[in-house]
Design an enzyme around this catalytic site. Structure first.
Site, PDB file in Angstrom:
ATOM      1  N   LYS A  51      69.554  70.754  62.757  1.00  0.00           N
ATOM      2  CA  LYS A  51      69.755  69.744  63.700  1.00  0.00           C
ATOM      3  C   LYS A  51      70.951  69.619  64.513  1.00  0.00           C
ATOM      4  O   LYS A  51      71.122  69.029  65.148  1.00  0.00           O
ATOM      5  CB  LYS A  51      69.525  68.290  62.756  1.00  0.00           C
ATOM      6  CG  LYS A  51      68.096  67.935  62.271  1.00  0.00           C
ATOM      7  CD  LYS A  51      67.035  67.912  63.173  1.00  0.00           C
ATOM      8  CE  LYS A  51      65.572  67.613  62.656  1.00  0.00           C
ATOM      9  NZ  LYS A  51      65.590  66.315  61.982  1.00  0.00           N
ATOM     10  N   GLU A  71      74.896  55.723  60.346  1.00  0.00           N
ATOM     11  CA  GLU A  71      73.611  55.458  60.563  1.00  0.00           C
ATOM     12  C   GLU A  71      73.751  54.178  61.387  1.00  0.00           C
ATOM     13  O   GLU A  71      74.516  53.254  61.105  1.00  0.00           O
ATOM     14  CB  GLU A  71      72.628  55.264  59.120  1.00  0.00           C
ATOM     15  CG  GLU A  71      72.461  56.276  58.186  1.00  0.00           C
ATOM     16  CD  GLU A  71      71.162  56.749  58.898  1.00  0.00           C
ATOM     17  OE1 GLU A  71      70.625  56.156  59.705  1.00  0.00           O
ATOM     18  OE2 GLU A  71      70.840  57.929  58.338  1.00  0.00           O
ATOM     19  N   LEU A  72      72.874  53.963  62.306  1.00  0.00           N
ATOM     20  CA  LEU A  72      72.976  52.834  63.204  1.00  0.00           C
ATOM     21  C   LEU A  72      73.077  51.570  62.606  1.00  0.00           C
ATOM     22  O   LEU A  72      73.746  50.428  63.070  1.00  0.00           O
ATOM     23  CB  LEU A  72      71.804  52.648  64.296  1.00  0.00           C
ATOM     24  CG  LEU A  72      71.893  53.754  65.667  1.00  0.00           C
ATOM     25  CD1 LEU A  72      70.463  53.788  66.207  1.00  0.00           C
ATOM     26  CD2 LEU A  72      73.134  53.261  66.475  1.00  0.00           C
ATOM     27  N   THR A  93      70.383  55.757  70.046  1.00  0.00           N
ATOM     28  CA  THR A  93      69.346  54.466  70.140  1.00  0.00           C
ATOM     29  C   THR A  93      68.065  55.057  69.414  1.00  0.00           C
ATOM     30  O   THR A  93      67.691  56.304  69.582  1.00  0.00           O
ATOM     31  CB  THR A  93      69.241  54.314  71.866  1.00  0.00           C
ATOM     32  OG1 THR A  93      68.414  53.153  71.532  1.00  0.00           O
ATOM     33  CG2 THR A  93      68.292  55.403  72.274  1.00  0.00           C
ATOM     34  N   LYS A 176      66.222  48.037  74.668  1.00  0.00           N
ATOM     35  CA  LYS A 176      67.293  48.446  75.486  1.00  0.00           C
ATOM     36  C   LYS A 176      67.927  47.060  76.310  1.00  0.00           C
ATOM     37  O   LYS A 176      69.228  47.135  76.276  1.00  0.00           O
ATOM     38  CB  LYS A 176      67.035  49.472  76.640  1.00  0.00           C
ATOM     39  CG  LYS A 176      66.752  50.814  75.905  1.00  0.00           C
ATOM     40  CD  LYS A 176      67.751  51.506  75.016  1.00  0.00           C
ATOM     41  CE  LYS A 176      68.763  52.115  75.701  1.00  0.00           C
ATOM     42  NZ  LYS A 176      69.697  52.673  75.261  1.00  0.00           N
ATOM     43  N   VAL A 202      66.222  61.328  82.685  1.00  0.00           N
ATOM     44  CA  VAL A 202      67.291  62.364  82.710  1.00  0.00           C
ATOM     45  C   VAL A 202      66.413  63.770  82.570  1.00  0.00           C
ATOM     46  O   VAL A 202      65.629  64.050  81.572  1.00  0.00           O
ATOM     47  CB  VAL A 202      68.128  62.185  81.663  1.00  0.00           C
ATOM     48  CG1 VAL A 202      69.371  63.040  81.590  1.00  0.00           C
ATOM     49  CG2 VAL A 202      68.671  60.740  81.825  1.00  0.00           C
ATOM     50  N   SER A 214      61.829  63.658  77.808  1.00  0.00           N
ATOM     51  CA  SER A 214      62.012  63.311  79.197  1.00  0.00           C
ATOM     52  C   SER A 214      61.929  64.496  80.316  1.00  0.00           C
ATOM     53  O   SER A 214      61.508  64.300  81.374  1.00  0.00           O
ATOM     54  CB  SER A 214      63.500  62.768  79.670  1.00  0.00           C
ATOM     55  OG  SER A 214      64.532  63.503  79.353  1.00  0.00           O
TER      56      SER A 214
END
Length: 342
Positions: A51, A71-72, A93, A176, A202, A214
Site C-alpha cells: 500500500k 486513523e481519521l 477522506t 464533504k 480529477v 475517478s
C-alpha cells in the site's frame, strides 16, 4: 498560535500530507518532493509495503519522506505527523460512495476525521496554514430546476435536499459539505488559517498501483464500462454538470494556496465545465478509434450550471492542462495499464 512565514519550497520546510497513499495525495507528495519539501505522510499502515511502496519509490523519498500511521477517527492520531510542520495538506477522506450505514460509515468519519486533523494542528505553533481538500459536491447540488445557474464559492450544496430525497450517492456530498463547514467553523473559532480547495472529477496519470476510480469514471465513455458510465450520468443528474481537472493542476493549486499569504477561504479548482453530450461529442471527434456513444436520452442536453474558478485565477493561479491534455494523458496512462489497446 505564533507561526512563522508561510511555507515555501526548500529542504528546511516540512509539510504533512494526510491520506498519502491515495490518488491525489500521492501525486501531491510527488510534487512536494520535486519542489524540495520535507514531507510527513500519513497512511493507515506504514508497514504494508503493497500500500505504500509507490510513495517510498518516489524521487527524493529516501531523504525527505517519512511515513506516519494515522486513523481519521482516532483522537490524537495525527499529532506525531504534524509535529514540526510548517503546513498541512488534509486530503484524507472516507470514499465509500454506497455505504450500508451512511451516517456512521461516511458522514461522521469525514467530519470527525477533519476535526481530528485540525485539533492536532492547533497544538503546533509552527503550522502557518492548513489546506483542506474538499469537493465540488459541496457547492453544486441543489433542488433548483433553474437553468444556467452560476456557482461560485458563496454557494453551498443543499444538505436538507440530499438527506430527504436521498438520490444515488447522496451520502458522499453530504459528508464533504458538512466536513468542510466544520473545518471552516473550527478554523474561525481557534484562529487557525484554513484554506479549502474544491476540485471535482480529477483525471490524469497516477503513481498509485491501481487505477483511480475517478479516471475510470472520466474514461467510461471510451472504455464502454456501463457501470461507470451510469455513475457519470448520475453525477450530472445530481450535480448539474461534469467538471474536470488534471491531477497535476489540482496538486499545483494546493501548493500554490499553501504558499500564497493572501489566500483565504474557499477556492473552486477546475478549468473544464461541461455535460455528457458535449463531452461525448468531443471524445468521438478527437479519438475516432474508440466507439464513443453520442446519443443520450437519459441525461440533459446541456449542463444546468456553470461552476467558476475565477477566484483562484484572480489569486494568480493558472491552469496548465485543458480538456485535450487531460484526456490525452489519461488515455496514455490507461494504455500503460493494459486497459486500452489503441
Amino acid at each position: 498560535m505564533a507561526p512563522q512565514a508561510y511555507p515555501t519550497a526548500g529542504q528546511t520546510t516540512t509539510v504533512c500530507v494526510t491520506g498519502a497513499a491515495g490518488f491525489m495525495a500521492s501525486w501531491l507528495v510527488k510534487r512536494l518532493l520535486e519542489k524540495g519539501y520535507i514531507v510527513h505522510a500519513t497512511v493507515r499502515d506504514p508497514e504494508n509495503k503493497a500500500k505504500v511502496s509507490h510513495l517510498l519509490n518516489l524521487p527524493g523519498a529516501t531523504d525527505r519522506l517519512k511515513l506516519f500511521r494515522a486513523e481519521l477517527c482516532e483522537d490524537g492520531s495525527f499529532d506525531a505527523a504534524v509535529a514540526g510542520c510548517n503546513g498541512v495538506f488534509h486530503v484524507a477522506t472516507p470514499t465509500e460512495f454506497m455505504p450500508k450505514d451512511p451516517e456512521n460509515d461516511l458522514i461522521k468519519p469525514a467530519i470527525e476525521g477533519t476535526l481530528n486533523v485540525l485539533k492536532s494542528c492547533t497544538k503546533v505553533d509552527s503550522i502557518k496554514r492548513v489546506v483542506v481538500t474538499s469537493s465540488a459536491a459541496t457547492v453544486s447540488i441543489n433542488n433548483s430546476s433553474e437553468q444556467n445557474q452560476y456557482i461560485d464559492e458563496s454557494c453551498w450544496t443543499d444538505v436538507n435536499f440530499l438527506t430527504s430525497q436521498k438520490p444515488p450517492g447522496w451520502a458522499y456530498p453530504v459528508s464533504k459539505t458538512l466536513a468542510e463547514q466544520a473545518a471552516l467553523k473550527y478554523a474561525e473559532e481557534h484562529s487557525l488559517d484554513v484554506v479549502t480547495v474544491i476540485p471535482v472529477l480529477v483525471v490524469g496519470p497516477a503513481v498509485t498501483p491501481t487505477v483511480p476510480s475517478s479516471v475510470e469514471l472520466a474514461l467510461s465513455l471510451i472504455t464502454g464500462d456501463e457501470f461507470k458510465m451510469g455513475a457519470l450520468k448520475g453525477m450530472q443528474f445530481v450535480s448539474g454538470s461534469i467538471s474536470l481537472v488534471h491531477i497535476d493542476d489540482v496538486c499545483s493549486a494546493q501548493i500554490f494556496l499553501m504558499e500564497k499569504p493572501s489566500a483565504q477561504g474557499r477556492y473552486i479548482c477546475f478549468p473544464v465545465n461541461t455535460g455528457i453530450p458535449q463531452l461525448a461529442e468531443f471524445l468521438s471527434k478527437r479519438y475516432p478509434q474508440y466507439k464513443v456513444p453520442t446519443k443520450f436520452d437519459d441525461v440533459p442536453a446541456t449542463p444546468k450550471l456553470t461552476i467558476s474558478s475565477q477566484k483562484l485565477l484572480d489569486c494568480g493561479f493558472s491552469f496548465k492542462y485543458g480538456i485535450e491534455d487531460i484526456y490525452d494523458q489519461a488515455i496514455e496512462y490507461m494504455k500503460t495499464k493494459g486497459l486500452l489497446t489503441c
